[in-house]
Design a protein around this motif. Structure first.
Motif, PDB file in Angstrom:
ATOM      1  N   UNK A 275       8.786  41.085   4.157  1.00 55.12           N
ATOM      2  CA  UNK A 275       8.727  39.630   3.921  1.00 55.12           C
ATOM      3  C   UNK A 275       8.324  38.890   5.197  1.00 55.12           C
TER       4      UNK A 275
ATOM      5  N   UNK B 197      13.674  47.492  -5.888  1.00 60.72           N
ATOM      6  CA  UNK B 197      14.958  46.861  -5.567  1.00 60.72           C
ATOM      7  C   UNK B 197      15.665  46.397  -6.835  1.00 60.72           C
TER       8      UNK B 197
ATOM      9  N   UNK C 130      14.366  32.450  -0.549  1.00 62.38           N
ATOM     10  CA  UNK C 130      13.810  33.486  -1.419  1.00 62.38           C
ATOM     11  C   UNK C 130      14.880  34.089  -2.319  1.00 62.38           C
TER      12      UNK C 130
ATOM     13  N   UNK D 259       2.424  35.921  -8.167  1.00 64.22           N
ATOM     14  CA  UNK D 259       2.585  35.341  -6.836  1.00 64.22           C
ATOM     15  C   UNK D 259       2.810  33.846  -7.014  1.00 64.22           C
TER      16      UNK D 259
ATOM     17  N   UNK E 133       3.504  49.900  -7.252  1.00 64.77           N
ATOM     18  CA  UNK E 133       2.157  49.381  -7.476  1.00 64.77           C
ATOM     19  C   UNK E 133       1.208  49.960  -6.450  1.00 64.77           C
TER      20      UNK E 133
ATOM     21  N   UNK F 185      10.006  45.264  -4.129  1.00 61.30           N
ATOM     22  CA  UNK F 185      10.887  44.344  -4.836  1.00 61.30           C
ATOM     23  C   UNK F 185      11.231  44.864  -6.228  1.00 61.30           C
ATOM     24  N   UNK F 186      10.228  45.452  -6.905  1.00 58.23           N
ATOM     25  CA  UNK F 186      10.492  46.022  -8.234  1.00 58.23           C
ATOM     26  C   UNK F 186      11.516  47.144  -8.120  1.00 58.23           C
TER      27      UNK F 186
ATOM     28  N   UNK G 201       6.769  41.545 -11.484  1.00 57.13           N
ATOM     29  CA  UNK G 201       7.475  41.171 -10.262  1.00 57.13           C
ATOM     30  C   UNK G 201       7.077  39.757  -9.853  1.00 57.13           C
ATOM     31  N   UNK G 202       8.056  38.955  -9.520  1.00 65.45           N
ATOM     32  CA  UNK G 202       7.764  37.615  -9.019  1.00 65.45           C
ATOM     33  C   UNK G 202       7.921  37.632  -7.508  1.00 65.45           C
ATOM     34  N   UNK G 203       6.875  37.204  -6.834  1.00 62.65           N
ATOM     35  CA  UNK G 203       6.860  37.278  -5.385  1.00 62.65           C
ATOM     36  C   UNK G 203       6.623  35.880  -4.831  1.00 62.65           C
ATOM     37  N   UNK G 204       7.511  35.447  -3.981  1.00 56.59           N
ATOM     38  CA  UNK G 204       7.322  34.127  -3.377  1.00 56.59           C
ATOM     39  C   UNK G 204       6.526  34.275  -2.097  1.00 56.59           C
ATOM     40  N   UNK G 205       5.456  33.507  -2.002  1.00 53.39           N
ATOM     41  CA  UNK G 205       4.609  33.630  -0.818  1.00 53.39           C
ATOM     42  C   UNK G 205       4.574  32.297  -0.084  1.00 53.39           C
ATOM     43  N   UNK G 206       4.353  32.344   1.204  1.00 53.69           N
ATOM     44  CA  UNK G 206       4.274  31.089   1.954  1.00 53.69           C
ATOM     45  C   UNK G 206       2.935  30.406   1.701  1.00 53.69           C
TER      46      UNK G 206
ATOM     47  N   UNK H 215       4.708  39.496   5.774  1.00 53.40           N
ATOM     48  CA  UNK H 215       3.921  38.699   4.849  1.00 53.40           C
ATOM     49  C   UNK H 215       3.709  37.288   5.392  1.00 53.40           C
TER      50      UNK H 215
ATOM     51  N   UNK I 262      -4.360  46.269  -9.866  1.00 54.24           N
ATOM     52  CA  UNK I 262      -3.259  47.148  -9.465  1.00 54.24           C
ATOM     53  C   UNK I 262      -3.027  48.175 -10.562  1.00 54.24           C
TER      54      UNK I 262
ATOM     55  N   UNK J 281       2.145  41.466 -11.245  1.00 52.03           N
ATOM     56  CA  UNK J 281       2.760  40.741 -10.136  1.00 52.03           C
ATOM     57  C   UNK J 281       2.433  39.257 -10.290  1.00 52.03           C
TER      58      UNK J 281
ATOM     59  N   UNK K 154      15.023  36.866  -4.008  1.00 54.67           N
ATOM     60  CA  UNK K 154      15.331  38.279  -3.806  1.00 54.67           C
ATOM     61  C   UNK K 154      16.106  38.484  -2.506  1.00 54.67           C
TER      62      UNK K 154
END
Lengths: 123, 240
Positions: free
Chosen positions: B56, B158, A111, A73, B111, B155-156, A95-100, B59, B96, A71, A113
């Motif tokens: 999201x 998805x 975002x 982040x 995960x 997300x994965x 997986x690329x996850x955008x976080x605040x 989060x 993970x 992952x 996604x």
């Protein structure tokens, strides 16, 4: 799918973000520095002085070169700086996850996604 | 793609008619199955997108709380701990692993986070003061990362489902709009060709049969002839 074979060894998270986000996530215990001569960190601290090329190369190394990261982040405001790279990244792994971040509240409109979700459902 | 032009290059024989019929049946079965698969995947896909949307938003809140607890640490420790933390990070405690989930034949990885035992990179952070805050902050961030990991699995799933659904739908459409019409056209063509051949053969057979029947009738009438003549002769006798 080719990626099915190798995701078993992906056990780390990587983070690209501002100092506070990185510090917090490291405190949670995700920080990892590979042993050996070329010690590689799995985190990158970005501030105003960091140029976009450095962010891009870190992003590339996390997503393409390293095979142990599952992952990535990335702070949303950092992602905005290399938006074209993020948007063109479509692989499932890592997986690329955008976080605040603390200073930049989360904006679902940006975002990549969530935008894909919207596009799929025709909104 | 219209009319009789779009068909397979086969000879119009009974054998190929049988083959085509089997092919059509196979295509229809395959179409049904794939359609059902696509529906199952789409259902799952919609569930996932809904959960992504929720996750999201969650989060956003979780990260806000985490950032606040880090601010508490900074205040309690009385200085920036960022540098110290970054330097002392050596080996990941929070890791993970991936496990697989099977949805209609599609492997969706998920995960799962776990903590490795007995390594603590930040034993000295906050030793002077603010140790409690540091501890709390670590727990808060650990929870935040757990939420992030969950979101990452969604997300994965998805991304993978999106790809698979596209492929399956493409196949369904190909069968529905190309293979089935083409096979039907071929069957129609073979039937029409066979019909054209058949009347000719039939007519020949019919003519033969009719000729035979006519001959038979003639011989029969010859057999019954004499009695008729006799009867007629009787009547003539009566008149005479």
């Amino acid at each position: 799918m080719a990626s099915h074979a190798d995701f078993k060894d992906r056990q780390f998270l990587a983070v690209i973000g501002d100092e506070d986000s990185v510090t917090g996530l490291l405190l949670a215990g995700i920080g990892h520095v590979t042993t050996g001569a070329d010690a590689q960190k799995n985190f990158l601290v970005v501030d105003n002085k960091t140029d976009n090329a450095a962010i891009e190369s870190a992003f590339e190394s996390f997503t393409e070169e390293r095979k142990d990261i599952g992952i990535v982040l990335i702070n949303q405001h950092v992602a905005d700086r290399i938006r074209h790279r993020i948007d063109s990244y479509t692989a499932a792994f890592p997986t690329v996850l955008e976080i605040p971040s603390k200073d930049h509240p989360y904006d679902p409109e940006k975002d990549s996604v969530l935008r894909r979700v919207r596009r799929l459902f025709g909104e | 793609m219209s009319g009789a032009a779009d068909r397979e290059a086969v000879f119009p024989t009974r054998q190929s008619l049988g083959l085509m019929k089997a092919k059509l049946k196979g295509a229809e079965t395959g179409h049904n199955l794939l359609k059902r698969k696509s529906e199952a995947l789409t259902k799952r896909f919609r569930e996932i997108t809904k959960r992504i949307d929720e996750a999201k938003r969650k989060m956003g809140r979780v990260m806000q709380i985490a950032a606040f607890s880090l601010a508490e640490v900074t205040y309690a420790v009385g200085g920036d701990i960022g540098y110290q933390v970054q330097e002392s990070a050596k080996s990941a405690r929070f890791r993970i692993r991936t496990k697989q989930d099977n949805v209609s034949g599609v492997l969706l990885p998920a995960f799962e986070s776990y903590l490795t035992e007995g390594n603590n990179d930040f034993g000295l952070t906050g030793l002077g003061k603010g140790g409690q805050q540091v501890q709390r902050c670590r727990e808060t961030y650990a929870r935040a990362v757990e939420a992030l990991v969950e979101l990452a699995s969604l997300q994965t799933a998805f991304v993978i489902l999106d790809e698979v659904i596209k492929v399956v739908n493409r196949r369904v459409n190909a069968i529905e709009h190309v293979i089935i019409p083409r096979t039907e056209n071929t069957i129609k063509y073979i039937n029409s060709e066979l019909d054209e051949l058949d009347p000719a053969a039939d007519a020949e057979m019919k003519a033969k049969r009719e000729a035979q029947a006519a001959q038979g009738a003639k011989s029969q009438s010859e057999d019954t002839g004499p009695s008729d003549i006799l009867a007629a002769a009787d009547e003539e006798d009566v008149i005479f």
